[in-house]
Design an enzyme around this catalytic site. Structure first.
Site, PDB file in Angstrom:
ATOM      1  CD  GLU A 127      -2.530   0.642   2.501  1.00 26.98           C
ATOM      2  OE1 GLU A 127      -3.622   2.231   2.680  1.00 26.98           O
ATOM      3  OE2 GLU A 127      -2.996  -0.154   3.308  1.00 26.98           O
ATOM      4  N   GLY A 266       2.875   2.197  10.346  1.00 28.64           N
ATOM      5  CA  GLY A 266       2.947   1.326  12.284  1.00 28.64           C
ATOM      6  C   GLY A 266       2.849   0.254  11.311  1.00 28.64           C
ATOM      7  CG  HIS A 302      -5.812   1.172  12.845  1.00 23.85           C
ATOM      8  ND1 HIS A 302      -6.506   2.348  12.732  1.00 23.85           N
ATOM      9  CD2 HIS A 302      -5.786   0.681  11.316  1.00 23.85           C
ATOM     10  CE1 HIS A 302      -6.315   2.788  11.531  1.00 23.85           C
ATOM     11  NE2 HIS A 302      -5.330   1.760  10.654  1.00 23.85           N
ATOM     12  CD  GLU A 303      -2.508  -1.737  11.123  1.00 20.70           C
ATOM     13  OE1 GLU A 303      -3.696  -1.919   9.590  1.00 20.70           O
ATOM     14  OE2 GLU A 303      -2.513  -0.554  11.252  1.00 20.70           O
ATOM     15  CD  GLU A 325      -6.063   3.538   6.903  1.00 16.53           C
ATOM     16  OE1 GLU A 325      -6.522   3.621   8.342  1.00 16.53           O
ATOM     17  OE2 GLU A 325      -5.601   2.689   6.344  1.00 16.53           O
TER      18      GLU A 325
END
Length: 877
Positions: A127, A266, A302-303, A325
């Site tokens: 990405e 991250g 988050h992921e 996001e």
């Protein structure tokens, strides 16, 4: 000037793809300098794209093409042509199999995009547009394909991983090994992942609500395997939370996480195989601070949450980046708030937004949450897309309420599962599920800038009517001079003289959300005997600036009485900004500096209040940073800001030394380390008190810091003490602590990064001379993004006083580092140049010197598209 100006891509030019890729079969024969990639693609004409057979366009960058075949028939050079960053293939049938072989050089790939090596381990980052550095492919998010991947490598590698489920493994004739993975879910190429290395694994299982047993695996180097427990617990918490709050179960048999030392971001949410920056996975009490533990929890969540908000439902094009996001940042923020202190989490998020995203909105790179154009998409992984995008989702949540938002998200996932969609589709699902219209609200996606609310009030004593008048405006931003009114949810309460929330309507509500939709709008409340005090923008209900003429006494009242925790903190910030503004004015006029007595009184009252959450007390006691003071200023006088804040800090430390010491001693109790909200809060307040005490630089206060440094059994306390000594102890004492700390932890990458960052951010020892020594230190590596962020970023973004020295040496230093970085890793270079882009807002000689540094970068030649876009926009008038 650069050799070639990058093209500008426009949202208005979007076209659906001419061809679709139903299946993608990949084979990798891994070698450090010459990895062979074989791809077999099942391609068909997109029936929605029209008639005819246009050329097939494939993206490809830094690839050595070996062969191309269609349906096993090799193509000659006449059947295809090389085009900028790819190839164009002539097509004579609507369905066919395309076979391509190419070679790549992972060892030489310092951009960390595509396939590269990190400490001998192969890993990928695709990405946004990294897959085109692996093989020729239609590298766009709206082409979704089912991937099967075979990895062939030496038996020295203990793991060969890719997306999906493992379906085969064995030995090759040359005694190398192979493993084949199959992902049953169609995905765009940016979600592809591959990892090969000598890694150890921490295993566990999670049972879903429906009873499915999912294998969980975290891979890292053997020496770090003991630091994976917290990440694994965080993953299980995230999986359970997503089931309970959003009804989303995991869909594969295995979920894998890999820790990588060299990583631009991250982490990355590749389907079933998340690749993480090691700093966002590895933690133990001895090596990670409380903030580090919380960051890992948030990023793991988050992921994982991306599995649905990003993977199962993905984005049509990169302009829609906030679709995944912004939504997922909102989800991970709520996850962290539910597991920790909701009030403190909100304060931390808003602080980040105000200091950095508001500055982005006021700078040359200002753009809407959904940009209209870009040169390099990597430059739009910004706080506007992430954090402001999250605030846009939060506003929908505020307008619809928790139940309405859940109905909307359920419809969104059900309606678009397996699809590549747009921000418009997300808002439409929210509308349809709740039978509402959010037409004007969509402007948050298309208009840039930070809106400002000017609020005035009037009280009709005779009729008991209280009226609020709200005027909204938004300053011009690049390409958008005129702004239409936003749809802004303004949450508020009204307080009586005793600090009690007044009833606002016939239902007995003491809090309401005003929907501000016009340039000027009035709202009336009735039934009051006395004029109330408004508590505005509770919970920071919208990403706006608000202007209401609070007096010092009113802010002190809100700090003590407001039932909204966020606004209690916000009142303390407003009070501090007022005091710091007075000090700046006095300094510029050559007058005597005197700190507003109300601020000292307020801080003392907070310190003595044992009923308040210690974490909230610590937040209130934090003076606004120099960068946040700069963001509040129309014109930035760096010298006045530094002098004012230093004077305020010193005055507060001396005036409150007794209370600070008493609170520190009370909290400085030795007990086993635990990651829970109560203990984290107590450590945060204890270390805030210690840093204040050390500002006085007395022998007694420095002895407290030295004692804590010597006996601390956890990194939170150890790092806090080291920070106090670096900034306030004499050279001999500070240097001894610095050397001792490094000797103990020099083999631990994450701790070394903390050590580097503390020195580069030190206003006392983080001078340019010190930073220049750090980049020559064996621990520093310009190819490692974490080390760059710790040293160069720590200095330029975290050391306001030293970076903004009047001679401009800090700016020149940054320009030199950016030029060097751009040749290695353009993404990281573009991130580091940001402090120079706000040069127009600075007063005196700083602005022209910052501009000179930018021009030096521009004139260096051979710039990447990433750097060219940022610098050229910054220099444009």
């Amino acid at each position: 000037m650069p050799d070639a100006k990058p093209n500008t891509i426009y949202l208005k030019d979007y076209r659906i793809p001419d061809y679709l890729v139903d299946n993608t079969h990949l084979q990798f024969e891994l070698k450090p300098k010459a990895t062979l990639v074989k791809s077999q693609l099942k391609i068909r004409r997109n029936p929605a794209a029209g008639v005819g057979l246009p050329p097939l366009l494939l993206d490809g960058v830094d690839l050595e093409l070996l062969s191309i075949a269609i349906d096993s028939m090799p193509l000659s050079s006449e059947d295809y042509e090389e085009i900028p960053q790819g190839i164009s293939i002539s097509v004579d049938k609507p369905e066919f199999h395309l076979e391509i072989q190419n070679r790549i050089n992972p060892e030489g790939n310092t951009s960390l995009e595509g396939l590269y090596l990190s400490n001998g381990m192969y890993c990928t980052q695709c990405e946004a547009e990294g897959f085109r550095k692996i093989t020729f492919y239609p590298d766009r998010p709206d082409i979704m394909s089912k991937f099967t991947t075979t990895i062939v490598a030496s038996k020295n590698y203990s793991v060969l991983l890719s997306n999906g489920n493992e379906i085969d493994r064995g030995l090759c004739k040359d005694e190398s090994q192979y493993v084949t993975w199959e992902d049953p879910f169609a995905k765009p190429a940016y979600l592809f992942a591959l990892v090969a290395g000598d890694l150890k694994c921490l295993d566990d299982y999670f049972t879903t609500t429906s009873g499915r047993k999912v294998k969980l695996q975290i891979f890292t180097e053997e020496k770090n395997i003991y630091k994976c427990d917290h990440a694994l617990r965080s993953l299980k918490n995230a999986m359970r939370w997503d089931e309970e709050v959003y009804g989303r179960e995991y869909d594969l048999d295995t979920f894998m996480v890999v820790a990588v030392d060299h990583f631009n971001m991250g982490a990355m949410e590749n389907k079933g195989l998340n690749i993480f920056n090691s700093a966002c996975v590895l933690a133990s009490p001895e090596t990670a601070t409380d903030a580090g533990f919380q960051r890992i929890e948030s990023i793991i969540g988050h992921e994982y949450f991306h599995n649905w908000s990003g993977n199962r439902v993905t984005l049509r094009d990169w302009f829609q980046l906030s679709l995944k996001e912004g939504f997922t940042v909102f989800r991970d923020a709520e996850f962290s708030a539910d597991l920790n202190s909701r009030a403190v989490k909100r304060i931390e998020d808003v602080s980040l937004l105000r200091i950095n995203q508001f500055a982005e909105d006021a700078g040359p790179m200002a753009h809407p949450v959904r940009p209209d154009s870009y040169m390099e998409i990597s430059n739009f992984y910004t706080l506007t897309v992430y954090e402001k995008g999250s605030e846009v989702v939060r506003m929908i949540h505020t307008l619809l309420g928790p139940e309405g938002f859940r109905k909307g998200s359920d419809l969104y996932f059900e309606r678009h599962d397996g699809c590549a969609v747009t921000c418009e589709d997300f808002v439409t699902a929210m509308e349809d599920a709740n039978q509402v219209k959010l037409v004007q609200f969509r402007r948050w996606y298309s208009q840039a800038g930070t809106p400002k609310l000017n609020v005035t009030d009037y009280f009709d004593e005779k009729r008991g009517i209280y009226r609020l008048t709200v005027r909204q405006s938004c300053p011009p931003t690049p390409g958008q001079k005129e702004k239409h009114p936003f749809h802004i949810p303004l949450k508020l309460g009204l307080l009586d003289k005793g600090g009690n929330d007044l009833i606002l309507d016939g239902t007995g509500s003491t809090q309401c959300v005003l929907e501000v939709t016009e340039s000027e709008q009035s709202f009336e409340f009735t039934g009051f005997e006395n004029k109330p005090l408004p508590s505005l923008l509770r919970g920071f209900s919208a990403p706006v600036k608000i202007d209401y003429p609070y007096s010092v006494e009113q802010l002190l009242f809100l700090m003590s009485k407001d039932t909204d925790t966020f606004n209690r903190w916000n009142a303390s910030q407003r009070l501090a900004f007022m005091a710091l503004s007075d000090l700046q004015q006095a300094y510029r006029k050559g007058g005597t500096l005197q700190l507003q007595p109300g601020l000292i009184k307020a801080y003392k009252r907070v310190l003595l209040n044992r009923d308040l959450d210690p974490a909230l007390v610590a937040e209130i006691l934090q003076l606004p940073s120099e960068q946040s003071i700069a963001e509040e200023s129309a014109c930035i006088d760096a010298e006045a800001i530094v002098v004012a804040r230093k004077f305020a800090l010193q005055t507060l430390a001396e005036a409150l030394s007794g209370e600070l010491r008493a609170r520190y001693i009370a909290l400085n109790v030795r007990k086993p380390y635990s990651i829970n909200a109560k203990d984290i809060a107590e450590r945060k307040l204890k270390n805030t008190c210690l840093l204040y005490l050390c500002v006085t630089e007395t022998a007694d206060s420095l002895a407290l810091a030295q004692a804590q440094f010597d006996i601390a059994s956890n990194m939170t306390d150890k790092a806090a003490a080291l920070n106090a000594l670096i900034n306030h102890a004499g050279d001999r004492q500070a240097n001894a602590a610095i050397e001792q700390f490094y000797r103990r932890w020099k083999e631990d990458a994450q701790v070394v990064e903390l050590w580097l960052g503390q020195q580069s951010r030190s206003c006392r020892r983080g001078s340019l001379k010190t930073v220049e020594k750090l980049i020559q230190h064996p621990a520093f590596d310009l190819k490692n993004p974490n080390r760059v962020r710790a040293v160069i970023g720590g200095f330029t973004k975290g050391n306001f006083s030293q970076f903004h020295m009047s001679d401009g040496s800090g700016f020149e230093f940054l320009a030199e580092q950016v030029i060097a970085l751009d040749k290695l890793n353009p993404q990281i270079a573009a991130q580091q140049v940001i402090p120079l882009t706000r040069w127009k807002r600075y007063t005196g000689d700083l602005a022209p010197k910052m501009k000179i540094a930018l021009k030096k970068i521009m004139d260096s030649g051979n710039l990447s598209g990433d750097i060219y876009e940022v610098v050229s926009k910054s220099l444009s008038e």
